[in-house]
Design a protein around this motif. Structure first.
Motif, PDB file in Angstrom:
ATOM      1  N   SER A  15       7.956 120.095  56.815  1.00 34.04           N
ATOM      2  CA  SER A  15       9.189 119.766  57.504  1.00 34.04           C
ATOM      3  C   SER A  15      10.100 118.904  56.621  1.00 34.04           C
ATOM      4  CB  SER A  15       8.858 119.044  58.807  1.00 34.04           C
ATOM      5  OG  SER A  15      10.006 118.732  59.519  1.00 34.04           O
ATOM      6  N   MET A  16       9.540 117.890  56.004  1.00 33.99           N
ATOM      7  CA  MET A  16      10.338 117.018  55.130  1.00 33.99           C
ATOM      8  C   MET A  16      10.852 117.777  53.914  1.00 33.99           C
ATOM      9  SD  MET A  16       8.567 113.256  55.209  1.00 33.99           S
ATOM     10  CE  MET A  16       6.919 113.792  54.820  1.00 33.99           C
ATOM     11  N   ILE A  17       9.988 118.570  53.291  1.00 34.90           N
ATOM     12  CA  ILE A  17      10.395 119.354  52.126  1.00 34.90           C
ATOM     13  C   ILE A  17      11.490 120.352  52.510  1.00 34.90           C
ATOM     14  CG2 ILE A  17       9.610 121.112  50.486  1.00 34.90           C
ATOM     15  CD1 ILE A  17       6.879 119.609  50.492  1.00 34.90           C
ATOM     16  N   GLY A  18      11.327 120.996  53.649  1.00 34.73           N
ATOM     17  CA  GLY A  18      12.331 121.952  54.119  1.00 34.73           C
ATOM     18  C   GLY A  18      13.662 121.294  54.416  1.00 34.73           C
ATOM     19  N   TYR A  19      13.629 120.129  55.066  1.00 29.00           N
ATOM     20  CA  TYR A  19      14.858 119.405  55.390  1.00 29.00           C
ATOM     21  C   TYR A  19      15.611 119.037  54.115  1.00 29.00           C
ATOM     22  CZ  TYR A  19      17.992 116.002  57.544  1.00 29.00           C
ATOM     23  OH  TYR A  19      19.104 115.329  57.976  1.00 29.00           O
TER      24      TYR A  19
END
Length: 182
Positions: free
Chosen positions: A152-156
């Motif tokens: 989620s963090m990497i995607g954001y």
């Protein structure tokens, strides 16, 4: 970027015309759930990546609820949950299990392969998969949370960065055309 994404995502009218969604029109048609900008796209992508690891068929429901809470792009979140599918779920759960085991200090644990469908009916196979997942226990549960949060963090960050790069290239292209007299 917005034009590209809008070609693939449904619009308000499609949702409003659907008889199954009409009772939820007041909630589902909130403008922030459908607006496409850098923040809502990055948030929707992050929600989809996080909720894609929810076990079972509850991924899209979880993503929809998270979109309502965080007011991020709903269609993008729903589509993003599809990265987790019958072809990718075992490798994803294996990575999650290893992450959870490593975090708990249980590096030497043996990973039991999932049951094969074989001649079993869907109901029996689902029961075996639930038993298999329960046997993996705490390392898998912790690993799923860690992997979902990491993805989620990497995607954001990735969507924000890609959007910014695209925007800078567009601005530079306009400036170059203006300076060259075209």
């Amino acid at each position: 970027m917005r034009k590209i994404l809008k070609r693939f995502l449904p619009n308000h009218d499609t949702i409003y015309a659907n008889r199954w969604f009409r009772p939820f029109a007041g909630t589902l048609l909130h403008p922030r759930l459908w607006h496409l900008n850098r923040h809502s796209a990055a948030g929707g992508f992050a929600v989809g990546l996080f909720c894609g690891l929810i076990p079972g068929p509850l991924q899209m429901l979880g993503a929809a609820i998270c979109c309502l809470i965080f007011r991020v792009n709903l269609p993008l979140a729903l589509v993003t949950t599809l990265y987790s599918n019958p072809l990718t779920i075992v490798p994803l759960y294996f990575v999650a299990y290893k992450m959870g085991g490593w975090t708990m200090g249980l590096e030497g644990m043996h990973f039991a392969p999932p049951p094969e469908l074989g001649d079993l009916g869907l109901h029996e196979w689902i029961h075996l998969v639930v038993d298999w997942m329960a046997g993996l226990g705490k390392p898998l549960a912790l690993g799923l949370i860690l992997l979902a949060a990491s993805l989620s963090m990497i995607g954001y960050i990735g969507v924000k960065a890609a959007w910014r790069i695209w925007l800078i290239r567009t601005w530079n292209g306009r400036r170059n055309r203006r300076n060259s007299g075209g």
